[in-house]
Design a protein around this motif. Structure first.
Motif, PDB file in Angstrom:
ATOM      1  N   LEU A  64       1.180  -1.074   0.068  1.00  0.00           N
ATOM      2  CA  LEU A  64       0.109   0.022   0.064  1.00  0.00           C
ATOM      3  C   LEU A  64       0.961   1.225  -0.220  1.00  0.00           C
ATOM      4  O   LEU A  64       2.047   1.428   0.630  1.00  0.00           O
ATOM      5  N   PHE A  65       0.550   2.042  -0.615  1.00  0.00           N
ATOM      6  CA  PHE A  65       1.300   3.557  -0.903  1.00  0.00           C
ATOM      7  C   PHE A  65       0.787   4.475   0.495  1.00  0.00           C
ATOM      8  O   PHE A  65      -0.444   4.582   0.833  1.00  0.00           O
ATOM      9  N   SER A  66       2.155   4.850   0.771  1.00  0.00           N
ATOM     10  CA  SER A  66       1.661   5.804   2.190  1.00  0.00           C
ATOM     11  C   SER A  66       2.982   6.851   2.000  1.00  0.00           C
ATOM     12  O   SER A  66       3.947   6.880   2.783  1.00  0.00           O
ATOM     13  N   ASP A  67       2.911   7.897   1.055  1.00  0.00           N
ATOM     14  CA  ASP A  67       3.533   9.005   0.878  1.00  0.00           C
ATOM     15  C   ASP A  67       4.993   8.597   0.795  1.00  0.00           C
ATOM     16  O   ASP A  67       5.985   9.434   1.106  1.00  0.00           O
ATOM     17  N   TYR A  68       5.110   7.360  -0.046  1.00  0.00           N
ATOM     18  CA  TYR A  68       6.644   7.079  -0.497  1.00  0.00           C
ATOM     19  C   TYR A  68       7.309   6.559   0.746  1.00  0.00           C
ATOM     20  O   TYR A  68       8.731   6.326   0.802  1.00  0.00           O
ATOM     21  N   ALA A  69       6.713   6.271   2.253  1.00  0.00           N
ATOM     22  CA  ALA A  69       7.078   5.808   3.214  1.00  0.00           C
ATOM     23  C   ALA A  69       7.741   4.426   2.974  1.00  0.00           C
ATOM     24  O   ALA A  69       7.057   3.771   2.270  1.00  0.00           O
ATOM     25  N   GLN A  70       8.873   4.129   3.449  1.00  0.00           N
ATOM     26  CA  GLN A  70       9.231   2.851   3.310  1.00  0.00           C
ATOM     27  C   GLN A  70       8.766   1.837   4.678  1.00  0.00           C
ATOM     28  O   GLN A  70       8.499   2.685   5.756  1.00  0.00           O
ATOM     29  N   SER A 194       1.186  12.446   8.191  1.00  0.00           N
ATOM     30  CA  SER A 194       0.104  12.074   8.908  1.00  0.00           C
ATOM     31  C   SER A 194       0.076  10.660   9.902  1.00  0.00           C
ATOM     32  O   SER A 194      -0.358   9.602   8.882  1.00  0.00           O
ATOM     33  N   VAL A 195       0.194  10.900  10.963  1.00  0.00           N
ATOM     34  CA  VAL A 195      -0.011   9.484  11.857  1.00  0.00           C
ATOM     35  C   VAL A 195      -1.621   9.368  12.268  1.00  0.00           C
ATOM     36  O   VAL A 195      -1.877  10.234  12.928  1.00  0.00           O
ATOM     37  N   PRO A 196      -2.199   8.404  11.794  1.00  0.00           N
ATOM     38  CA  PRO A 196      -3.578   7.987  12.138  1.00  0.00           C
ATOM     39  C   PRO A 196      -3.967   8.046  13.546  1.00  0.00           C
ATOM     40  O   PRO A 196      -2.975   7.492  14.213  1.00  0.00           O
ATOM     41  N   ASN A 197      -4.852   8.457  13.990  1.00  0.00           N
ATOM     42  CA  ASN A 197      -5.469   8.253  15.473  1.00  0.00           C
ATOM     43  C   ASN A 197      -6.013   7.017  15.527  1.00  0.00           C
ATOM     44  O   ASN A 197      -6.283   6.076  14.332  1.00  0.00           O
ATOM     45  N   GLN A 198      -6.278   6.404  16.667  1.00  0.00           N
ATOM     46  CA  GLN A 198      -6.777   5.075  16.748  1.00  0.00           C
ATOM     47  C   GLN A 198      -8.217   4.778  15.934  1.00  0.00           C
ATOM     48  O   GLN A 198      -8.335   3.947  15.544  1.00  0.00           O
ATOM     49  N   ASN A 199      -8.766   5.575  15.894  1.00  0.00           N
ATOM     50  CA  ASN A 199     -10.259   5.597  15.364  1.00  0.00           C
ATOM     51  C   ASN A 199      -9.918   5.519  13.759  1.00  0.00           C
ATOM     52  O   ASN A 199     -10.757   4.849  13.216  1.00  0.00           O
ATOM     53  N   SER A 343      -5.577  13.226  -7.014  1.00  0.00           N
ATOM     54  CA  SER A 343      -5.552  14.462  -6.552  1.00  0.00           C
ATOM     55  C   SER A 343      -5.077  14.440  -4.728  1.00  0.00           C
ATOM     56  O   SER A 343      -5.053  13.114  -4.493  1.00  0.00           O
ATOM     57  N   ILE A 344      -4.775  15.491  -4.374  1.00  0.00           N
ATOM     58  CA  ILE A 344      -4.515  15.845  -3.101  1.00  0.00           C
ATOM     59  C   ILE A 344      -5.382  16.700  -2.310  1.00  0.00           C
ATOM     60  O   ILE A 344      -5.138  17.228  -1.268  1.00  0.00           O
ATOM     61  N   GLY A 354      -4.182   8.401   4.940  1.00  0.00           N
ATOM     62  CA  GLY A 354      -2.833   7.656   4.572  1.00  0.00           C
ATOM     63  C   GLY A 354      -1.906   8.518   3.763  1.00  0.00           C
ATOM     64  O   GLY A 354      -0.805   7.839   3.442  1.00  0.00           O
ATOM     65  N   ARG A 355      -2.345   9.407   2.921  1.00  0.00           N
ATOM     66  CA  ARG A 355      -1.289   9.906   2.145  1.00  0.00           C
ATOM     67  C   ARG A 355      -1.650  11.501   1.906  1.00  0.00           C
ATOM     68  O   ARG A 355      -2.921  12.087   2.174  1.00  0.00           O
ATOM     69  N   ASP A 356      -0.575  12.480   1.777  1.00  0.00           N
ATOM     70  CA  ASP A 356      -0.518  13.947   1.670  1.00  0.00           C
ATOM     71  C   ASP A 356       0.144  14.035   0.124  1.00  0.00           C
ATOM     72  O   ASP A 356       0.017  15.302  -0.473  1.00  0.00           O
ATOM     73  N   LEU A 357       0.596  13.138  -0.494  1.00  0.00           N
ATOM     74  CA  LEU A 357       1.395  13.184  -1.701  1.00  0.00           C
ATOM     75  C   LEU A 357       0.761  12.442  -2.832  1.00  0.00           C
ATOM     76  O   LEU A 357      -0.118  11.412  -2.593  1.00  0.00           O
ATOM     77  N   GLU A 358       0.743  12.761  -4.109  1.00  0.00           N
ATOM     78  CA  GLU A 358       0.241  12.143  -5.151  1.00  0.00           C
ATOM     79  C   GLU A 358       1.326  10.761  -5.638  1.00  0.00           C
ATOM     80  O   GLU A 358       2.518  11.072  -5.605  1.00  0.00           O
TER      81      GLU A 358
END
Length: 389
Positions: A64-70, A194-199, A343-344, A354-358
């Motif tokens: 899954l893509f997450s702002d290019y995070a490894q 963005s680190v998601p909150n528990q919800n 879109s962003i 889970g993302r802020d980047l395209e």
């Protein structure tokens, strides 16, 4: 005298605090440690973070893509228990299972301390670390480690955010925003990771609206059915889990397997279906949160209409970009699907979290996929023909 008592008391408290950090993996059946170290999952020492015994590193066929995070993924189970194979959904994991996913970036050479560097690099093959033997932290910015913990009452999601020293992470139930600068060649893009909150964790991991129970997304046969380094060498991950006693019931044949989204030899249809499955199908499936959209993007769905071919959106608005159908065969420029993926804008983009980047490479893949579909959409939104060229 009082000074000596204060020193002794401080030393005693420090010793007690250190004693609370377990040397091995520790399953907490009820309480949630305030720091990641309370679980005894990793050792951070000598410029490396390493997993404790019993933790198995795994990788997905298409992540899954997450702002290019490894991402470094592990699973751990107590001795004497195992997961049970399921062909489609997540495996049936026993109470005591701990799944970890550590998000990190490679930092530029000469950036000083990686943990305080605001610049993060787009991953290249040279910067990839499998995580099997841990991570070399010399050029790694640790961001967060998410835990999925299988307790008697079900799975619990816990987000831990790493400190500025990269020595430990703190439980942040309300999430967090980490300002970073993404470096891709000569271009630099400021964004908030963005680190998601528990919800919000439940927004993706609760994949069945009927139970709303949290469960793993990636620990499914079709995502794990691939070779990867680890115990026993570079072998099929499912066979490794079986050999270690972590998994039972895997059949000898007909095990589902998604394509690698970057494997051009698989063809754009298989690549795109794998990409959409891991990025979108936890909501877009027959029992998911987005079931009423009529757009189902899981690997099993084969009906062209459910896959978006000539299907009008359930609700109009700016989320459609004034495009008439989710997918117009041969015409990505008039299809809603790539528009929302590119879109962003928070009111338009998909996935919503889970993302802020395209993900430019992912969008390019979906464009190629739609371009290769043949058929035509009519004004009454009925597909004349949909398939692959």
């Amino acid at each position: 005298m009082r000074w000596h008592l204060a020193v002794a008391l401080a030393a005693a408290l420090l010793t007690a605090s250190c004693a609370r950090v377990p040397a091995t993996v520790t399953f907490h059946a009820e309480d949630n440690p305030a720091t990641l170290s309370g679980w005894g999952l990793f050792t951070v020492s000598g410029g490396r973070i390493t997993p404790h015994p019993g933790m198995v590193t795994y990788e997905l066929q298409t992540p899954l893509f997450s702002d290019y995070a490894q991402k470094w993924r592990t699973v751990w189970m107590p001795k004497g228990v195992h997961a049970t194979y399921r062909p489609d959904g997540a495996f049936d994991f026993p109470v005591g299972t701990i799944v970890t996913k550590t998000f990190y970036y490679t930092t530029p050479a000469g950036a000083g301390k990686p943990q305080t560097s605001g610049e993060v690099l787009k991953m290249t093959p040279a910067s990839y670390q499998s995580g099997v033997d841990g991570l070399d932290l010399a050029h790694v910015r640790l961001i967060e480690t998410r835990l999925l913990v299988r307790r008697a009452g079900g799975w619990v999601a816990l987000p831990y955010v790493w400190n500025a020293d990269g020595t430990d992470a703190t439980l942040e139930r309300t999430g967090a925003d980490v300002p970073l600068t993404f470096v891709d060649g000569a271009s630099r893009t400021r964004f908030d990771y963005s680190v998601p909150n528990q919800n919000q964790c439940a927004g993706c991991h609760a994949q069945d609206y009927r139970t709303r129970a949290i469960e793993p997304i990636g620990l499914k046969a079709r995502h794990l059915n691939r070779a990867f380094p680890g115990e026993g060498g570079e072998i099929n991950q499912l066979r490794r889990l079986v050999a270690m006693g972590y998994l039972t019931g895997v059949p000898d044949k007909d095990v589902p397997r998604n394509a690698d989204w970057q494997d051009k030899g698989a063809g754009p249809v298989a690549q795109a279906r794998a990409y959409l499955d891991i990025n979108c199908s936890h909501c877009h499936n027959a029992v998911g949160a987005a079931r009423t959209s009529g757009l189902w993007l899981d690997a099993k769905t084969q009906d062209p209409r459910l896959l978006g071919m000539c299907k009008p959106p359930v609700a109009a608005g700016r989320g459609t970009g004034d495009r008439p159908f989710d997918v117009v065969p041969g015409h990505p420029e008039t299809s809603i699907l790539p528009y929302r993926l590119a879109s962003i804008d928070p009111g338009v983009m998909m996935p919503e979290l889970g993302r802020d980047l395209e993900h430019k490479e992912g969008v390019d893949l979906i464009v190629r996929y739609i371009t290769g579909l043949k058929g035509a959409c009519t004004e009454d939104d009925g597909p004349a023909e949909a398939g692959a060229r």
